[in-house]
Design an enzyme around this catalytic site. Structure first.
Site, mmCIF file in Angstrom:
data_model
loop_
_atom_site.group_PDB
_atom_site.id
_atom_site.type_symbol
_atom_site.label_atom_id
_atom_site.label_comp_id
_atom_site.label_asym_id
_atom_site.label_seq_id
_atom_site.Cartn_x
_atom_site.Cartn_y
_atom_site.Cartn_z
ATOM 1 N N CYS A 131 0.822 -1.230 0.000
ATOM 2 C CA CYS A 131 0.000 0.000 0.000
ATOM 3 C C CYS A 131 0.846 1.266 0.000
ATOM 4 O O CYS A 131 0.342 2.346 -0.293
ATOM 5 C CB CYS A 131 -0.951 0.004 1.191
ATOM 6 S SG CYS A 131 -2.090 -1.368 1.122
ATOM 7 N N HIS A 175 -3.630 7.178 2.256
ATOM 8 C CA HIS A 175 -3.975 5.839 1.752
ATOM 9 C C HIS A 175 -5.393 5.499 2.218
ATOM 10 O O HIS A 175 -5.771 5.784 3.355
ATOM 11 C CB HIS A 175 -2.971 4.821 2.289
ATOM 12 C CG HIS A 175 -3.324 3.412 1.944
ATOM 13 N ND1 HIS A 175 -3.628 3.025 0.660
ATOM 14 C CD2 HIS A 175 -3.437 2.295 2.722
ATOM 15 C CE1 HIS A 175 -3.899 1.729 0.668
ATOM 16 N NE2 HIS A 175 -3.795 1.270 1.899
ATOM 17 N N ASN A 228 -10.055 -0.135 -0.998
ATOM 18 C CA ASN A 228 -8.600 -0.084 -0.909
ATOM 19 C C ASN A 228 -8.002 -0.682 -2.189
ATOM 20 O O ASN A 228 -8.031 -1.891 -2.380
ATOM 21 C CB ASN A 228 -8.158 -0.874 0.328
ATOM 22 C CG ASN A 228 -6.663 -0.831 0.553
ATOM 23 O OD1 ASN A 228 -5.903 -0.381 -0.308
ATOM 24 N ND2 ASN A 228 -6.235 -1.314 1.706
HETATM 25 O O1 UT7 Z 1 -4.088 -1.340 3.300
HETATM 26 C C1 UT7 Z 1 -3.291 -2.334 3.865
HETATM 27 C C2 UT7 Z 1 -3.316 -2.262 5.323
HETATM 28 N N1 UT7 Z 1 -4.573 -2.760 5.810
HETATM 29 C C3 UT7 Z 1 -5.272 -2.060 6.694
HETATM 30 O O2 UT7 Z 1 -4.905 -0.951 7.028
HETATM 31 C C4 UT7 Z 1 -6.487 -2.708 7.274
HETATM 32 C C5 UT7 Z 1 -6.516 -2.516 8.769
HETATM 33 N N2 UT7 Z 1 -7.591 -3.222 9.409
HETATM 34 C C6 UT7 Z 1 -8.881 -2.840 9.307
HETATM 35 O O3 UT7 Z 1 -9.210 -1.955 8.558
HETATM 36 C C7 UT7 Z 1 -9.892 -3.512 10.196
HETATM 37 O O4 UT7 Z 1 -9.227 -4.275 11.172
HETATM 38 C C8 UT7 Z 1 -10.919 -4.413 9.451
HETATM 39 C C9 UT7 Z 1 -11.833 -3.559 8.605
HETATM 40 C C10 UT7 Z 1 -10.191 -5.430 8.592
HETATM 41 C C11 UT7 Z 1 -11.772 -5.145 10.465
HETATM 42 O O5 UT7 Z 1 -12.408 -4.221 11.323
HETATM 43 P P1 UT7 Z 1 -12.321 -4.398 12.906
HETATM 44 O O6 UT7 Z 1 -13.102 -3.300 13.495
HETATM 45 O O7 UT7 Z 1 -10.878 -4.481 13.290
HETATM 46 O O8 UT7 Z 1 -13.071 -5.751 13.125
HETATM 47 P P2 UT7 Z 1 -12.569 -7.043 13.920
HETATM 48 O O9 UT7 Z 1 -11.595 -7.800 13.087
HETATM 49 O O10 UT7 Z 1 -12.159 -6.637 15.291
HETATM 50 O O11 UT7 Z 1 -13.916 -7.873 14.029
HETATM 51 C C12 UT7 Z 1 -14.990 -7.439 14.857
HETATM 52 C C13 UT7 Z 1 -16.144 -8.407 14.662
HETATM 53 C C14 UT7 Z 1 -15.740 -9.871 14.793
HETATM 54 O O12 UT7 Z 1 -16.801 -10.560 15.377
HETATM 55 P P3 UT7 Z 1 -16.783 -10.934 16.949
HETATM 56 O O13 UT7 Z 1 -15.561 -11.759 17.153
HETATM 57 O O14 UT7 Z 1 -16.722 -9.610 17.670
HETATM 58 O O15 UT7 Z 1 -18.068 -11.653 17.145
HETATM 59 C C15 UT7 Z 1 -15.586 -10.312 13.370
HETATM 60 O O16 UT7 Z 1 -15.792 -11.691 13.198
HETATM 61 O O17 UT7 Z 1 -16.686 -8.255 13.348
HETATM 62 C C16 UT7 Z 1 -16.695 -9.534 12.690
HETATM 63 N N3 UT7 Z 1 -16.481 -9.312 11.268
HETATM 64 C C17 UT7 Z 1 -17.484 -9.021 10.423
HETATM 65 N N4 UT7 Z 1 -18.808 -8.883 10.582
HETATM 66 C C18 UT7 Z 1 -19.537 -8.559 9.520
HETATM 67 C C19 UT7 Z 1 -15.314 -9.329 10.603
HETATM 68 N N5 UT7 Z 1 -15.540 -9.056 9.301
HETATM 69 C C20 UT7 Z 1 -16.866 -8.857 9.170
HETATM 70 C C21 UT7 Z 1 -17.694 -8.528 8.078
HETATM 71 N N6 UT7 Z 1 -19.011 -8.392 8.294
HETATM 72 N N7 UT7 Z 1 -17.196 -8.343 6.825
#
Ligand code: UT7
Length: 332
Positions: free
Chosen positions: A116, A256, A286
């Site tokens: 990225c 980004h 992204n």
């Molecule tokens: O560009 C390259 C670098 N990449 C980045 O900068 C990405 C950085 N990371 C992020 O943007 C975020 O971590 C994500 C968007 C990938 C995920 O968001 P988050 O707020 O960190 O979610 P999480 O992984 O903490 O998940 C929270 C909950 C989980 O459920 P439980 O365990 O709380 O029951 C996940 O299973 O959300 C669930 N979850 C979803 N629910 C609905 C994860 N993905 C999804 C989804 N739809 N697509």
């Protein structure tokens, strides 16, 4: 003689027609529009659907747009640097393919992989070529066809990424416009959180690796998020501090587009209001190396000669950085 700066003198961009909306994704994986919008800011992303087309097919029209806008022939380009993690093939370089497709017969061309942050890294390399005085027309392309390495059954990654390309032309400037300063960083230890498991020299492609779905993006989202928030905000602030730039001095933050919450954290740390932040994540998601030049492409008409832009990125590697660019022309 006045110092040579590398000025951006034209911007091009290209995104494929097909829009993959959050509502479409709801039918593919267990997710919903509300979750995606509130956690990432994304509403839709563009996908290159046509078979047999790759990153070069996104990058080539972006470079041709530059030539058209600047009124130059592709044969005048001396160097093309393509930042990508989704090359057409492992080799030759996608930059070589773009050169061939647009008829840039006199350019030497190569790829640069910094995920990225790829465009930011490539911009630094391109600007060093210009500042050396050896070259006067260097094109930097940021492109990724992320849909080629995304598992559309994995809801944690498939909602984030899209396809797209942007490109800039760098030319020498002796009036003080162009790239002023840049801080680039990397930490290979971050690879554990964001990588592709197979298809490289450590684990070449096999039937087993394909069946194990190891040719897709693997990301531990939360860990990457924490590093990204800190990395992008810290480096942007450091760049401001070392150049005595206040928030008032900065016309635009060009961040980004990985997650709206990471963008907000960076803008807050820099003391910038939302009106000064380029945000198009809702439309494109992204696009990895494509995000920064796609922002410049979309905002080009609003940019004025002398505007101070801070470009900032964070991504796989880990790689991150920020660049201070003084805009060199009025588009309208
Ligand atoms: O560009 C390259 C670098 N990449 C980045 O900068 C990405 C950085 N990371 C992020 O943007 C975020 O971590 C994500 C968007 C990938 C995920 O968001 P988050 O707020 O960190 O979610 P999480 O992984 O903490 O998940 C929270 C909950 C989980 O459920 P439980 O365990 O709380 O029951 C996940 O299973 O959300 C669930 N979850 C979803 N629910 C609905 C994860 N993905 C999804 C989804 N739809 N697509």
């Amino acid at each position: 003689m006045q110092k040579l700066h590398a000025a951006v003198t034209a911007v091009g961009g290209y995104v494929p027609e097909f829009r993959l909306t959050n509502f479409e994704l709801e039918k593919m994986v267990d997710t919903n529009d509300e979750w995606i919008r509130t956690r990432t800011g994304i509403e839709e992303r563009r996908i290159l659907k046509e078979e047999g087309k790759g990153s070069s097919d996104l990058g080539a029209p972006a470079v041709l747009e530059i030539c058209r806008k600047r009124g130059i022939s592709p044969e005048e380009i001396e160097c093309i640097i393509c930042a990508t993690v989704t090359p057409d093939m492992v080799f030759p370089a996608t930059a070589n393919v773009i050169s061939d497709k647009i008829g840039a017969k006199n350019a030497f061309s190569f790829d640069l992989g910094a995920a990225c942050s790829g465009f930011l890294y490539a911009l630094s390399v391109g600007s060093a070529f210009i500042e050396s005085g050896r070259y006067s027309k260097v094109v930097v392309v940021g492109v990724d066809k992320m849909s080629s390495i995304i598992d559309y059954s994995d809801r944690t990654t498939c909602i984030i990424f899209g396809d797209g390309a942007g490109a800039v032309l760098l030319e020498p400037n002796t009036e003080g416009y162009g790239i002023q300063d840049s801080i680039l960083k990397s930490d290979g230890n971050g690879r554990q959180y964001l990588h592709m498991k197979a298809g490289g020299s450590v684990k070449p492609s096999t039937v087993e690796s394909v069946l194990a779905r190891e040719h897709y993006v693997y990301q531990e989202g939360q860990a990457v998020f924490k590093f990204a928030v800190k990395g992008m905000a810290d480096v942007s602030y450091e760049l401001m501090q070392r150049n005595n730039l206040s928030a008032d001095d900065i016309a635009w933050l060009v961040p980004h587009q990985a997650n709206l919450r990471i963008i907000d954290a960076t803008a807050n740390r820099m003391g910038l209001p939302k009106e000064k932040v380029m945000i198009n994540i809702q439309k494109f998601g992204n696009t990895t190396a494509g995000t920064l030049p796609l922002c410049l492409w979309e905002w080009e008409n609003q940019l004025k000669k002398g505007d101070n832009l801070i470009l900032a990125a964070f991504g796989g590697g880990f790689t991150w950085g920020a660049t201070w660019l003084k805009w060199a022309y009025n588009s309208q």
